[in-house]
Each structure stands twice: as C-alpha cells, then as structure tokens.
Design an enzyme around this catalytic site. Structure first.
Site, PDB file in Angstrom:
ATOM      1  CE1 TYR A 226       1.645   4.305   3.649  1.00 29.90           C
ATOM      2  CE2 TYR A 226       0.372   3.081   2.023  1.00 29.90           C
ATOM      3  CZ  TYR A 226       1.539   3.717   2.397  1.00 29.90           C
ATOM      4  OH  TYR A 226       2.591   3.785   1.516  1.00 29.90           O
TER       5      TYR A 226
ATOM      6  CE  LYS B 156       2.065   7.524   1.752  1.00 31.07           C
ATOM      7  NZ  LYS B 156       3.191   8.490   1.614  1.00 31.07           N
TER       8      LYS B 156
END
Length: 266
Positions: free
Chosen positions: A177, A181
C-alpha cells in the site's frame, strides 16, 4: 465576481466512484455544477451512486487494471458527455481477501502484491493515459487529481494497530500500500510537467485516515497520533479535492495536498 470554485459546463470522471470517498467526491463535483461519470467495477453499484446524486450524473463500469476496459470506459464517457475536463484518479483496492492483504511483510504473497499494484498504480497509469489523451485532443485543458495517502509520504506508525480490528481480523498498513501510494506521487509530478504545455494540471490529494469500519480501539489510537486529535470524515476531504479540480487552483500543478489533520507535520 464569478465563483472560481464553480465547475459548470465541465465533465468529471471519478474512478472508485462508489467508495467511501469516491461517492462523496462525485456528489461534491455535481453540487458545483459538473457533469459526473461515476466509474466503478460494478455497473450496478456505480449506477446506484449516480442515481442518488442530483444533476447530470451517470454510472459506468470499468476494471482500471485492464487496458481494454479503461479504453472502452473513457471512450463511453467522452462520447456521452462530449469530452473530459476533470479526472479524479481515485480507485484503489484492498483485494478480495483482507487476510492476504494484511499479511505480515515476511510472509506477504507476491500474488497479492501484484494484485494491489495492478489497481493502485497500473490502474492510475492506464486511466491517466486514456483520459489524458482525450483531454489533450480536446484542447481545453483540465485537471487531473490522483488520490495518494499519508503512507505514500511517511512510514506507518505500528502502535496505532495494537488491538485494532477490521473485518474480523487484525490490521496493519502493508508495504504494498505504501509503495503504491508513493508511486502515485511520482507519477503525478511526472504528468504535471508532461502536460503543463497543454494546460492540464496534475496534483495529488493525500487524505488522512477516514473511518471505514475499524473498531474503536483503532480510532482512539489514531486520534492520539494526529495533532487535530481525530480521524477525518469523508466530507472533509471533498473541499480540498474541489479546490484542485476548480479554476481556483489554475496555477497549481505538480503539488501534493495533504488533508490529514496535521499527521505529516509531526
């Protein structure tokens, strides 16, 4: 004096449009006068969100990880509304298997890593490429907003996950994640310089934590880590998004706007 935050006559395409933030984004854009394409994996879900919003709002199905699906969706939106002025590149995934998504780093499945990347960054690339092609050809400029995360800027604080629960199990912030990002921010800055000549602005929006089913322990621990002392509501992320979408930000590009209650200031 005209209102520089109005979006009358503009067309906005929102990926992940049926999500917790996405649905609020779609409603906010429509309230400011934009025609809105609610784009999500399920046509029925996207259509239901669209039907609940006043204005010229329609749902479209798209798998952002699939190049053909992205191309067909962008073509359908452009044909239906006469172009695209705003792309809100917002889709992301936790996969269909939360326990695999939240697996410890040392045991993280490469298949899950690739599944997350296929949506969180490959999907960003594919949608920016397809929608950007339409925007450049249209010759009227525009705004691209790409949703990142505080964990694209800083590492997670593992202490907030002690005793936390989500969907019946323990949670964390997986490395995939954070990596995806952070990649969103790099892509954003590259696109900002690439499309500046076409008057297309590209910025990243960085929301702080928004409640989405975590237990009270998580909310309390998270709040202690934030200068403002609480998690965000989904509504509080809409205003910063609208600023980046609107003519009020006409000289803002390549920037990272954090709406995080001060999380990244510490």
């Amino acid at each position: 004096m005209s209102d520089p935050t109005r979006l009358d006559g503009q067309v906005a395409l929102v990926t992940g449009g049926a999500g917790i933030l996405g649905a609020k984004f779609c409603a906010g854009l429509a309230a400011r006068g934009a025609a809105v394409a609610v784009v999500d994996l399920s046509a029925d879900t996207a259509g239901a969100i669209a039907a609940a919003i006043d204005g010229r709002v329609e749902g479209f199905a798209c798998d952002v990880s699939d190049a053909n699906s992205v191309r067909d969706c962008v073509d359908a939106v452009a044909d239906r509304f006469g172009g695209i002025d705003i792309l809100l590149n917002n889709a992301a995934t936790k996969t269909a298997d939360p326990r695999a998504f939240f697996a410890p780093f040392e045991d993280y499945p490469i298949a899950t890593w690739r599944e997350v990347m296929s949506v969180n960054i490959d999907g960003m690339f594919l949608m920016a490429q397809a929608a950007g092609r339409v925007m450049v050809a249209g010759g009227r400029g525009g705004s691209v907003i790409q949703t990142s995360s505080i964990y694209g800027l800083v590492g997670p604080d593992a202490r907030i996950y002690e005793g936390s629960d989500y969907l019946g199990g323990s949670i964390n912030t997986p490395a995939v994640y954070s990596a995806s990002k952070a990649a969103v921010i790099g892509l954003t800055r590259w696109l900002a310089t690439h499309w500046a000549k076409d008057d297309i602005r590209v910025n990243a929006l960085v929301p702080g934590g928004v409640g989405s089913g975590q237990n009270g322990v998580f909310g309390d621990l998270y709040a202690k880590r934030v200068p403002m002392g609480r998690m965000a509501t989904a509504d509080e992320i809409v205003g910063p998004m609208l600023f980046l979408a609107s003519p009020a930000a006409r000289y803002v590009t390549g920037q990272v706007l954090a709406a995080d209650g001060g999380w990244t200031a510490w």
